[in-house]
Design an enzyme around this catalytic site. Structure first.
Site, PDB file in Angstrom:
ATOM      1  N   GLY A  18       0.836  -1.189   0.000  1.00  0.00           N
ATOM      2  CA  GLY A  18       0.000   0.000   0.000  1.00  0.00           C
ATOM      3  C   GLY A  18       0.872   1.240   0.000  1.00  0.00           C
ATOM      4  O   GLY A  18       1.995   1.232  -0.508  1.00  0.00           O
ATOM      5  N   ARG A  19       0.367   2.323   0.594  1.00  0.00           N
ATOM      6  CA  ARG A  19       1.125   3.574   0.618  1.00  0.00           C
ATOM      7  C   ARG A  19       2.486   3.386   1.300  1.00  0.00           C
ATOM      8  O   ARG A  19       3.526   3.787   0.778  1.00  0.00           O
ATOM      9  CB  ARG A  19       0.343   4.669   1.350  1.00  0.00           C
ATOM     10  CG  ARG A  19      -0.931   5.139   0.672  1.00  0.00           C
ATOM     11  CD  ARG A  19      -1.483   6.345   1.432  1.00  0.00           C
ATOM     12  NE  ARG A  19      -2.789   6.769   0.958  1.00  0.00           N
ATOM     13  CZ  ARG A  19      -3.942   6.397   1.495  1.00  0.00           C
ATOM     14  NH1 ARG A  19      -3.939   5.584   2.537  1.00  0.00           N
ATOM     15  NH2 ARG A  19      -5.093   6.828   1.015  1.00  0.00           N
ATOM     16  N   ILE A  20       2.457   2.788   2.486  1.00  0.00           N
ATOM     17  CA  ILE A  20       3.699   2.657   3.247  1.00  0.00           C
ATOM     18  C   ILE A  20       4.625   1.643   2.596  1.00  0.00           C
ATOM     19  O   ILE A  20       5.829   1.885   2.457  1.00  0.00           O
ATOM     20  CB  ILE A  20       3.394   2.281   4.711  1.00  0.00           C
ATOM     21  CG1 ILE A  20       2.649   3.426   5.404  1.00  0.00           C
ATOM     22  CG2 ILE A  20       4.682   1.957   5.462  1.00  0.00           C
ATOM     23  CD1 ILE A  20       2.164   3.089   6.798  1.00  0.00           C
ATOM     24  N   ARG A  68      -2.687  -8.154  -1.759  1.00  0.00           N
ATOM     25  CA  ARG A  68      -3.973  -8.727  -2.175  1.00  0.00           C
ATOM     26  C   ARG A  68      -4.174  -8.591  -3.674  1.00  0.00           C
ATOM     27  O   ARG A  68      -4.724  -9.463  -4.326  1.00  0.00           O
ATOM     28  CB  ARG A  68      -5.133  -8.042  -1.439  1.00  0.00           C
ATOM     29  CG  ARG A  68      -5.291  -8.447   0.006  1.00  0.00           C
ATOM     30  CD  ARG A  68      -6.513  -7.799   0.605  1.00  0.00           C
ATOM     31  NE  ARG A  68      -6.456  -6.342   0.516  1.00  0.00           N
ATOM     32  CZ  ARG A  68      -7.478  -5.544   0.787  1.00  0.00           C
ATOM     33  NH1 ARG A  68      -8.649  -6.051   1.132  1.00  0.00           N
ATOM     34  NH2 ARG A  68      -7.338  -4.231   0.711  1.00  0.00           N
ATOM     35  N   THR A  96       6.766  -2.729  11.316  1.00  0.00           N
ATOM     36  CA  THR A  96       6.362  -1.403  11.803  1.00  0.00           C
ATOM     37  C   THR A  96       4.869  -1.199  11.611  1.00  0.00           C
ATOM     38  O   THR A  96       4.391  -0.072  11.670  1.00  0.00           O
ATOM     39  CB  THR A  96       7.133  -0.293  11.054  1.00  0.00           C
ATOM     40  OG1 THR A  96       6.898  -0.432   9.643  1.00  0.00           O
ATOM     41  CG2 THR A  96       8.620  -0.355  11.339  1.00  0.00           C
ATOM     42  N   ARG A 108       1.545  -3.605  12.702  1.00  0.00           N
ATOM     43  CA  ARG A 108       0.822  -3.937  13.930  1.00  0.00           C
ATOM     44  C   ARG A 108       1.360  -5.250  14.478  1.00  0.00           C
ATOM     45  O   ARG A 108       1.698  -6.165  13.733  1.00  0.00           O
ATOM     46  CB  ARG A 108      -0.690  -4.058  13.668  1.00  0.00           C
ATOM     47  CG  ARG A 108      -1.402  -2.729  13.436  1.00  0.00           C
ATOM     48  CD  ARG A 108      -1.464  -1.892  14.705  1.00  0.00           C
ATOM     49  NE  ARG A 108      -2.242  -0.674  14.550  1.00  0.00           N
ATOM     50  CZ  ARG A 108      -1.751   0.501  14.217  1.00  0.00           C
ATOM     51  NH1 ARG A 108      -0.441   0.627  13.995  1.00  0.00           N
ATOM     52  NH2 ARG A 108      -2.535   1.561  14.098  1.00  0.00           N
ATOM     53  N   GLU A 144       1.287  -5.056  23.261  1.00  0.00           N
ATOM     54  CA  GLU A 144       1.811  -3.783  23.759  1.00  0.00           C
ATOM     55  C   GLU A 144       0.743  -3.011  24.529  1.00  0.00           C
ATOM     56  O   GLU A 144      -0.455  -3.133  24.244  1.00  0.00           O
ATOM     57  CB  GLU A 144       2.367  -2.934  22.610  1.00  0.00           C
ATOM     58  CG  GLU A 144       1.378  -2.455  21.580  1.00  0.00           C
ATOM     59  CD  GLU A 144       2.067  -1.584  20.511  1.00  0.00           C
ATOM     60  OE1 GLU A 144       1.867  -0.358  20.578  1.00  0.00           O
ATOM     61  OE2 GLU A 144       2.768  -2.120  19.637  1.00  0.00           O
ATOM     62  N   HIS A 156       7.121   1.696  19.629  1.00  0.00           N
ATOM     63  CA  HIS A 156       6.029   2.160  18.755  1.00  0.00           C
ATOM     64  C   HIS A 156       6.205   3.640  18.400  1.00  0.00           C
ATOM     65  O   HIS A 156       5.337   4.475  18.671  1.00  0.00           O
ATOM     66  CB  HIS A 156       4.664   1.938  19.410  1.00  0.00           C
ATOM     67  CG  HIS A 156       3.544   1.898  18.414  1.00  0.00           C
ATOM     68  ND1 HIS A 156       2.432   1.100  18.556  1.00  0.00           N
ATOM     69  CD2 HIS A 156       3.360   2.556  17.234  1.00  0.00           C
ATOM     70  CE1 HIS A 156       1.603   1.271  17.528  1.00  0.00           C
ATOM     71  NE2 HIS A 156       2.161   2.153  16.712  1.00  0.00           N
ATOM     72  N   GLY A 210       7.303   4.597  15.133  1.00  0.00           N
ATOM     73  CA  GLY A 210       7.474   4.681  13.697  1.00  0.00           C
ATOM     74  C   GLY A 210       6.922   5.944  13.066  1.00  0.00           C
ATOM     75  O   GLY A 210       7.488   6.478  12.117  1.00  0.00           O
TER      76      GLY A 210
END
Length: 333
Positions: free
Chosen positions: A161-163, A183, A243, A245, A274, A295, A297
């Site tokens: 995706g974007r990241i 996907r 980075t 979940r 977490e 956490h 990022g």
């Protein structure tokens, strides 16, 4: 909204000062100046009287909380992109709109992902701790603190995706060969730009990569996407970076592989339970098998302010009778 001049907006955590100042200017904003996570009872009390609730990734807005919502609550404007802790279906059934903040953290998260991709094989954290901890250092040696080269290695991105795409662009500049599982296959022009190889089978990709970066969203379908079976497909010389979940990876299985030498190392910014961190992970970090971040990022001032501005835009659009630009559609989750 209940005849108020300004909507009552309850914000569950402390936000950057520029965001809170703007919230106070525009709304009847109730701030959390202590920055203490709200308990479920406090969240229920908030939804009973608020017109708008602004939660964060630390808040669980489940069906039980939604069921207690008062008649004024019409919008849950999430401060964050991930909405896995919000029961969107329950909110929709009560006529409550849910929004999030997509797109604003792409570059920050990709930067941190690339930092972990570099830090784990090159042993940056181990090296950085030598001098501050007062450990004896005899000087440069041809065989001391040897890591692994990044250039020329195969990077497998789980979630393009974007990241994931932003990570791929950075990694390509470092000379990594880009591979991905998604996907849906991305556009040909993007594949050409990145010289990326698409793998329809995640299993086959995992077995052939030197580094795996997890960059997909957390959904019921992706829970433990990297299961014990899939993790076992990775090469013993491979590295894993997450980075996204924590629940995307079977953390217990991952720890066992690191402890038994079946995986070279891991870089984590997120964890399955977490803020609780498995003590075995901490021991692995002390041995140089893991780089662990709290956490952070997306933790840049610019990113957090951008998130706040998106929240404000969504609230203003909704209160003005317009469709919020970042409305979460249940059928698309």
């Amino acid at each position: 909204m209940a005849g108020r001049k300004k909507p009552l907006v309850v914000i569950t955590r402390k936000l950057p000062d520029p965001v809170e100042t703007r919230m106070r200017e525009l709304f009847d904003a109730r701030l959390n100046v202590e920055d203490r996570p709200m308990s479920q009872a406090e969240l229920i009390a908030a939804v009973k009287e608020a017109d708008v609730l602004v939660p964060t990734v630390t808040d669980t807005i489940d069906a039980q909380v939604i069921a207690e919502a008062g008649p004024n609550l019409k919008l849950v404007a999430n401060f964050g992109n991930g909405i896995e802790k919000i029961d969107v279906a329950a909110a929709t059934a009560r006529g409550i709109t849910v929004t999030n903040t997509p797109g604003v953290l792409t570059e920050d998260t990709a930067d941190m992902t690339m930092a972990l991709i570099l830090s784990v094989p090159r042993r940056l954290t181990e090296g950085a701790n030598i001098l501050p901890e007062g450990k004896k250092w005899a000087g440069w040696s041809p065989t001391w603190m040897l890591g692994r080269r990044i250039w020329g290695k195969r990077l497998g991105i789980v979630g393009m995706g974007r990241i994931g795409t932003a990570v791929a662009r950075r990694a390509k500049a470092f000379g990594l060969s880009i591979h991905y599982h998604n996907r849906h296959r991305v556009m040909g022009a993007l594949e050409d730009e990145l010289e990326a190889t698409y793998w329809e089978s995640l299993d086959q990709m995992l077995a052939r990569m030197d580094i795996i970066s997890v960059n997909c969203p957390s959904t019921p379908a992706t829970f433990h996407l990297l299961s014990a079976r899939r993790l076992a497909l990775m090469q013993p010389s491979a590295y894993l970076v997450n980075t996204a979940r924590g629940d995307l990876i079977d953390e217990e299985a991952l720890i066992r592989m690191l402890e038994t030498g079946k995986l070279a190392g891991v870089g984590l910014d997120v964890y399955e339970n977490e803020p609780a961190i498995n003590p075995r992970l901490l021991k692995l970090a002390a041995k140089g098998k893991a780089v662990l971040l709290p956490h952070m990022g997306s933790a840049t001032l610019e990113g957090r302010i951008d998130m706040g501005e998106k929240v404000i835009i969504n609230i203003r659009a909704f209160c003005d009778g317009h469709r919020p630009p970042d409305r979460v559609i249940p059928s698309r989750i």
